[in-house]
Design a protein around this motif. Structure first.
Motif, PDB file in Angstrom:
ATOM      1  N   ASN A 137      -3.265  10.214   5.441  1.00 41.54           N
ATOM      2  CA  ASN A 137      -4.098   9.094   4.974  1.00 41.54           C
ATOM      3  C   ASN A 137      -4.318   8.056   6.071  1.00 41.54           C
ATOM      4  O   ASN A 137      -4.566   6.893   5.781  1.00 41.54           O
ATOM      5  N   HIS A 185      -6.508   0.257  -0.846  1.00 41.74           N
ATOM      6  CA  HIS A 185      -7.240   0.971   0.193  1.00 41.74           C
ATOM      7  C   HIS A 185      -7.839   0.001   1.207  1.00 41.74           C
ATOM      8  O   HIS A 185      -8.145  -1.158   0.895  1.00 41.74           O
ATOM      9  N   ALA A 186      -7.996   0.486   2.420  1.00 37.83           N
ATOM     10  CA  ALA A 186      -8.454  -0.341   3.531  1.00 37.83           C
ATOM     11  C   ALA A 186      -9.746  -1.086   3.200  1.00 37.83           C
ATOM     12  O   ALA A 186      -9.865  -2.293   3.431  1.00 37.83           O
ATOM     13  N   HIS A 191       0.838  -1.191   0.000  1.00 35.32           N
ATOM     14  CA  HIS A 191       0.000   0.000   0.000  1.00 35.32           C
ATOM     15  C   HIS A 191       0.880   1.251   0.000  1.00 35.32           C
ATOM     16  O   HIS A 191       1.823   1.361   0.793  1.00 35.32           O
ATOM     17  N   ASP A 209      -6.653   7.252   8.036  1.00 39.37           N
ATOM     18  CA  ASP A 209      -7.909   6.485   8.058  1.00 39.37           C
ATOM     19  C   ASP A 209      -7.935   5.385   7.002  1.00 39.37           C
ATOM     20  O   ASP A 209      -8.814   4.519   7.033  1.00 39.37           O
ATOM     21  N   ASP A 210      -6.971   5.419   6.088  1.00 36.62           N
ATOM     22  CA  ASP A 210      -6.893   4.403   5.038  1.00 36.62           C
ATOM     23  C   ASP A 210      -5.820   3.358   5.347  1.00 36.62           C
ATOM     24  O   ASP A 210      -5.497   2.526   4.501  1.00 36.62           O
ATOM     25  N   ASP A 231     -11.005  -1.841   0.281  1.00 38.48           N
ATOM     26  CA  ASP A 231     -10.803  -2.824  -0.785  1.00 38.48           C
ATOM     27  C   ASP A 231     -10.148  -4.092  -0.247  1.00 38.48           C
ATOM     28  O   ASP A 231     -10.492  -5.210  -0.650  1.00 38.48           O
ATOM     29  N   GLN A 279      -2.134  -4.428   5.749  1.00 39.16           N
ATOM     30  CA  GLN A 279      -1.401  -3.816   4.640  1.00 39.16           C
ATOM     31  C   GLN A 279       0.084  -3.801   4.992  1.00 39.16           C
ATOM     32  O   GLN A 279       0.448  -3.703   6.167  1.00 39.16           O
TER      33      GLN A 279
END
Length: 257
Positions: A95, A56-57, A48, A97-98, A59, A84
């Motif tokens: 980013n 992305h989280a 990632h 939160d992702d 996904d 990830q």
């Protein structure tokens, strides 16, 4: 340590999401290999935010759900969790939160450094993550060219509370003698706390977890249970027992040479 009860916290097993596996069939074969190697739980850690992949989280979570259903349908006794392998960059906090942690509460984050060097802003990023309650777990430091040449850099990171993960195939020699020597040195000095496969479908990138635990046992009979417990605790977001760290021996070859 129970057979078929190992936890693997770094594995590129999800199909067609990064360079780990090209297809569902390949991923199912990886899963069968994992079970044969004594693994029961896998944290799926697709790349990632590196130069090639954005996973992305949401996904990743969706892909894990689909793949777990395929494992169950094929009677493969493996449980997959969402994670990830987050590449170090200056936009991590923007980013946040992702980002998926090793544990669901994101107390621990699997962080990959560039293979060639240790960026100058790493210390600042570690501080920023710590302010968010996140402890970085450096992926495969024994394969970083600058850390191989200057292993005391990992010691300084460990002094700041950073954890690290050694690759199973590094311990058993698949990446060559220098990487194996460095990996064992980091184990001996308490600078790595957990072993994981970093498995891909690529050649020489299999699991080797059982063999790695045998190497740990040859080094010290207390290591296997310690490393297995650390893996479970990291996955659960629990604290791991701190042990005394030592300064590793310097390597001869300079990383720029």
């Amino acid at each position: 340590m129970k057979i078929n009860n190992l936890v693997d916290l770094h594995c590129h097993i999800l199909p067609a999401i990064d360079d780990g596996s090209p297809s569902l069939e390949a991923s199912l074969e990886l899963a069968r290999q994992a079970v044969a190697d004594g693994i029961r739980y896998i944290l799926a850690t697709p790349h990632h935010m590196d130069r090639h992949y954005l996973n992305h989280a949401g996904d990743v979570a969706a892909a894990v759900k689909v793949f777990q259903a395929e494992l169950d349908a094929n009677d493969i006794p493996l449980t997959i969790f969402s994670g990830q392998e987050v590449h170090l960059n200056g936009q991590l906090l923007e980013n946040i939160d992702d980002l998926l942690g090793i544990d669901a509460s994101r107390h621990y984050l699997l962080l990959e450094l560039p293979h060639e060097m240790v960026p100058s802003y790493l210390d600042e990023m570690i501080f920023q993550l710590s302010c968010e309650g996140i402890t970085p777990v450096i992926a495969h430091p024994e394969r970083n060219a600058q850390i191989i040449a200057e292993p005391q850099r990992l010691y300084k990171l460990a002094e700041d509370g950073v954890l690290a993960q050694v690759t199973a195939t590094s311990l058993v020699g698949a990446f060559g003698e220098q990487v194996q020597r460095t990996a064992k040195e980091f184990v001996k000095c308490g600078l790595v706390q957990v072993v994981a496969s970093d498995a891909h479908t690529l050649r020489n990138r299999g699991f080797a977890m059982t063999k790695a635990y045998e190497v740990l046992n040859e080094m010290n009979s207390k290591y296997p249970e310690r490393f297995a417990t650390n893996a479970r605790n990291l996955l659960n977001g629990d604290k791991i027992k701190a042990r005394r760290i030592e300064v590793p021996r310097k390597q001869r070859k300079h990383w720029l040479s």
